[in-house]
Design an enzyme around this catalytic site. Structure first.
Site, PDB file in Angstrom:
ATOM      1  N   ASN A 143      -0.645   1.528   5.536  1.00  0.00           N
ATOM      2  CA  ASN A 143       0.407   0.852   4.778  1.00  0.00           C
ATOM      3  C   ASN A 143       1.194   0.000   5.771  1.00  0.00           C
ATOM      4  OD1 ASN A 143       3.589   1.931   3.353  1.00  0.00           O
ATOM      5  ND2 ASN A 143       2.477   0.036   3.037  1.00  0.00           N
ATOM      6  N   GLY A 144       1.188  -1.317   5.534  1.00  0.00           N
ATOM      7  CA  GLY A 144       1.942  -2.196   6.425  1.00  0.00           C
ATOM      8  C   GLY A 144       1.235  -3.513   6.618  1.00  0.00           C
TER       9      GLY A 144
ATOM     10  N   CYS B 261      14.256 -10.645   5.570  1.00  0.00           N
ATOM     11  CA  CYS B 261      14.019 -11.575   4.457  1.00  0.00           C
ATOM     12  C   CYS B 261      15.321 -12.165   3.935  1.00  0.00           C
ATOM     13  CB  CYS B 261      13.229 -10.902   3.336  1.00  0.00           C
ATOM     14  SG  CYS B 261      13.866  -9.304   2.842  1.00  0.00           S
TER      15      CYS B 261
ATOM     16  N   GLY C 271       0.802   0.171  -5.066  1.00  0.00           N
ATOM     17  CA  GLY C 271      -0.402  -0.653  -5.045  1.00  0.00           C
ATOM     18  C   GLY C 271      -1.281  -0.333  -6.233  1.00  0.00           C
TER      19      GLY C 271
ATOM     20  N   CYS D 129      12.539  -0.789   6.338  1.00  0.00           N
ATOM     21  CA  CYS D 129      12.620  -1.828   5.310  1.00  0.00           C
ATOM     22  C   CYS D 129      13.713  -1.523   4.286  1.00  0.00           C
ATOM     23  CB  CYS D 129      11.275  -1.950   4.605  1.00  0.00           C
ATOM     24  SG  CYS D 129      11.332  -3.088   3.218  1.00  0.00           S
TER      25      CYS D 129
ATOM     26  N   CYS E  65       8.394 -12.041   4.607  1.00  0.00           N
ATOM     27  CA  CYS E  65       8.266 -10.741   5.278  1.00  0.00           C
ATOM     28  C   CYS E  65       6.910 -10.696   5.958  1.00  0.00           C
ATOM     29  CB  CYS E  65       8.358  -9.612   4.248  1.00  0.00           C
ATOM     30  SG  CYS E  65       7.989  -7.984   4.937  1.00  0.00           S
TER      31      CYS E  65
ATOM     32  N   TYR F 286      14.324  -1.495  -3.992  1.00  0.00           N
ATOM     33  CA  TYR F 286      13.388  -1.658  -5.101  1.00  0.00           C
ATOM     34  C   TYR F 286      12.068  -0.908  -4.989  1.00  0.00           C
ATOM     35  CZ  TYR F 286      10.020  -4.089  -8.128  1.00  0.00           C
ATOM     36  OH  TYR F 286       9.036  -4.378  -9.031  1.00  0.00           O
TER      37      TYR F 286
ATOM     38  N   CYS G  54       0.776  -1.234   0.000  1.00  0.00           N
ATOM     39  CA  CYS G  54       0.000   0.000   0.000  1.00  0.00           C
ATOM     40  C   CYS G  54       0.808   1.286   0.000  1.00  0.00           C
ATOM     41  CB  CYS G  54      -0.890   0.071   1.243  1.00  0.00           C
ATOM     42  SG  CYS G  54      -1.952  -1.325   1.432  1.00  0.00           S
TER      43      CYS G  54
HETATM   44  S1  SF4 Z   1      11.625  -8.564   5.814  1.00  0.00           S
HETATM   45 FE1  SF4 Z   1      12.573  -7.679   3.928  1.00  0.00          FE
HETATM   46  S2  SF4 Z   1      10.849  -6.813   2.764  1.00  0.00           S
HETATM   47 FE2  SF4 Z   1      10.121  -7.173   4.886  1.00  0.00          FE
HETATM   48  S3  SF4 Z   1      10.451  -5.227   5.994  1.00  0.00           S
HETATM   49 FE3  SF4 Z   1      12.276  -6.477   6.322  1.00  0.00          FE
HETATM   50  S4  SF4 Z   1      13.685  -5.876   4.644  1.00  0.00           S
HETATM   51 FE4  SF4 Z   1      11.633  -5.177   4.079  1.00  0.00          FE
END
Ligand code: SF4
Length: 468
Positions: free
Chosen positions: A117-118, A450, A43, A251, A397, A257, A15
Site C-alpha cells: 500500500n503506497g 496536497c 481499493g 497522511c 500526492c 476521508y 490499496c
Molecule cells: S499529499 Fe495529501 S493525500 Fe498525499 S499523503 Fe500527503 S496528505 Fe495524504
C-alpha cells in the site's frame, strides 16, 4: 464505511493489505477474506491472496471486489499457517490483471510474495535503471520493482536485502511480505500509510486498518512505527528499525476521508478526528443555518461535530443508495449528473424552505457538488452553504493517493466565492490549515502536501506517478 466509486468526486486510494500467521493450521484463505472485505474501501478494482501450503505458495488474484473474487474460499478448506492479501484501486489504463497483487517470485533468497500500500515516488528512476541493466518488468506497478530490487540484492540474508531495497525507495510503503515461513510487515520511514497489528491465541495479523482486525476479533496491539520492520514466524517475532528517525508524514487524508471511521491509527480514532473537524468548521462560522446536513457518507461525522458545536439540528437532507454497484457507472462527463442522482437523492421534507449547512470532506473537481446543490435547490432548500472539513486541495500526492492534475483541481482555478457561484451555492468555505492541525495532538507528525505544495523531501519523478 466510505465507498469510493468513479462517480464520486473524491480522491482514490490505491490499496489495502493484510497478512496472517498462525502457530497452528487454520483456513488462511478464508481468514484473509474477512479483513480484505473490511478493507474494500481502500481499493475496489482487484484483489488477491497468497498463502503457503505443503511448502508451496499459491497466489490467486483477479479483477473485481473481494465478495466476488475471493468468496469461493469461504466454501473451501486450505489449512495453512501463513498468507497475505491485497485490495487494489487503479486508474486510467492501470486496471489490468498484471498489476493485481500480491506479486510473487522465486528468487535466490527463496520464494517471496509481497503486497504493498503506497507509492514509490522515485519509481521511474528505479524502473529505468533496472531496465537498463536488463531486467524484464512486466507491470506498471512499483511493487514489482521492489521485488526486483530484493531479488537482485547481493546481500544473502533477507533482512539485509530488504533494508538495501528500502534504502533505494523513496515514498510510501506499508508492506506485508511472505518469505518462506516468515511473515514480514514494513512501514516506510515517514509512515505515510497506516499499518497495524494484532494478536490472539497464537495468531498474528497485520492489516492496513484496525477495522480489519476487528472483523477477525483479533485485539489490536499497536501500529508499526515508521521505519520499522517486524518479522514473525513460528519461532517468535523480531523487530528491526531499518531507517534513521526522520520526520513523520502520516497522511492527513486518512483521517479526513480515506480510512473507515471505526479504525484507530496515527494515535487517534478516525471518528473522533472527523467529529473534531466538524467542530472546528463551526468555530469559524458566522452564518445562522436552520439545519446541518452531510453529504453522505463522506460528510456524516464532521456534520455531527458541526451540529453539536453550533447547536443546530442535524438532519439528513440527502439519502444515499448503497447498492450502486459498478455496472452502470460510466465515468464520462455526460453521465456525471445521472450518476450522482443514482447515488444521492434529496429529502424534500427535511430541506424545503430551510437554510441548509451542507458538510462534505473535500472538493476536488467540484462536479459532484454542483449536482448536489442543484438537487437540493430543486427540492426547495432556501439557502445552501457548503463547508468542507479540509483545506483547499492544490497539489498532487506522490504517496499513494490518486489526485487529479493541478488544472483539474477546482481550487487552482477558482476562489471559494467563485466556487460558490460555479456550483450554485450561497457560500463555500474550507477549513483553514491551522484549524485542521488542531484535530490531532501531534500535528507535526502529519503530511499536508496536497494543501501546501510543500513535500517532505524532493520528489524526483514528479511527472510520472505509478500506481500500486
Ligand atoms: S499529499 Fe495529501 S493525500 Fe498525499 S499523503 Fe500527503 S496528505 Fe495524504
Amino acid at each position: 464505511m466510505t465507498n469510493k466509486t468513479e462517480s464520486s468526486d473524491h480522491f482514490k486510494h490505491f490499496c489495502g493489505v493484510a497478512g496472517i500467521i498462525s502457530d497452528y493450521e487454520v483456513n488462511i484463505p478464508e481468514m484473509l477474506f474477512y479483513p480484505l472485505f473490511a478493507l474494500q474501501h481502500r481499493g475496489q478494482e482487484s484483489c488477491g491472496i497468497s498463502y503457503k501450503r505443503h511448502g508451496r505458495v499459491t497466489t490467486y488474484k483477479h479483477l473485481g471486489m473481494v465478495s466476488s473474487v475471493l468468496s469461493h474460499y469461504l466454501k473451501e478448506q486450505h489449512p495453512s499457517f501463513l498468507g497475505i492479501g491485497h485490495v487494489r484501486y487503479s486508474t486510467h489504463g492501470g486496471n489490468k490483471l498484471e498489476n493485481a497483487q500480491p506479486v510473487f517470485a522465486s528468487t535466490n533468497k527463496g520464494e517471496i510474495a509481497l503486497a504493498h500500500n503506497g507509492n514509490i515516488s522515485n519509481s521511474e528512476a528505479i524502473r529505468t535503471r533496472l531496465m537498463d541493466e536488463g531486467s524484464i518488468v512486466q507491470s506498471t506497478s512499483d511493487t514489482e520493482l521492489m521485488l526486483h530490487l530484493i531479488a537482485r540484492s547481493r546481500k544473502k540474508d533477507i533482512v539485509d536485502a530488504l533494508v538495501e531495497t528500502f534504502n533505494q525507495c523513496e515514498g510510501a510503503y506499508s508492506l506485508v511480505i511472505m518469505h518462506e515461513d516468515t511473515l514480514i510487515a514494513v512501514r516506510d520511514p515517514h509512515g505515510f500509510r497506516p499499518l497495524v497489528y494484532g494478536k490472539k491465541d497464537g495468531m498474528t495479523a497485520f492489516t492496513s486498518e484496525t477495522c480489519a482486525l476487528d472483523v477477525l476479533d483479533i485485539p489490536f496491539v499497536r501500529e508499526l512505527e515508521p521505519g520499522e520492520m517486524m518479522l514473525r514466524n513460528r519461532s517468535g517475532s523480531t523487530t528491526v528499525q531499518f531507517a534513521k528517525s526522520t520526520r513523520k508524514s502520516q497522511c492527513m487524508f486518512e483521517l479526513i476521508y480515506f480510512s473507515r471511521p471505526d479504525s484507530f491509527h496515527f494515535g487517534v480514532s478516525v471518528h473522533q478526528a472527523r467529529k473534531k473537524l466538524g467542530e472546528l468548521i463551526a468555530e469559524a462560522e458566522d452564518i445562522d443555518c436552520d439545519i446541518v446536513c452531510p453529504v453522505p457518507d463522506s460528510g456524516n461525522i464532521a456534520a455531527i461535530g458541526y451540529s453539536v458545536a453550533a447547536g443546530k439540528p442535524f438532519d439528513l437532507g440527502l439519502t444515499r443508495n448503497h447498492y450502486t454497484g459498478r455496472t452502470f457507472i460510466q465515468p464520462i462527463p455526460e453521465q456525471r449528473e445521472f450518476n450522482v442522482r443514482m447515488k444521492l437523492h434529496p429529502i424534500a421534507a427535511a430541506i424545503k424552505g430551510k437554510k441548509v449547512m451542507l458538510i462534505d470532506d473535500s472538493l476536488v473537481r467540484g462536479t459532484t457538488s454542483q449536482t448536489i446543490v442543484k438537487m437540493l435547490r430543486d427540492a426547495g432548500a432556501k439557502e445552501i452553504h457548503l463547508r468542507l472539513s479540509s483545506p483547499e486541495i492544490k497539489s498532487p500526492c506522490y504517496f499513494g493517493i490518486d489526485i487529479p492534475t493541478r488544472e483539474e483541481l477546482i481550487s487552482n482555478r477558482l476562489t471559494p466565492s467563485q466556487i460558490a457561484s460555479h456550483i450554485g451555492a450561497d457560500s463555500v468555505r474550507f477549513l483553514g490549515i491551522d484549524s485542521l492541525k488542531r484535530c490531532v495532538s501531534n500535528p507535526g507528525d502529519f503530511c499536508y502536501s496536497c494543501f501546501t505544495g510543500s513535500y517532505p523531501f524532493d520528489i524526483k519523478d514528479p511527472a510520472k506517478r505509478r500506481k500500486n
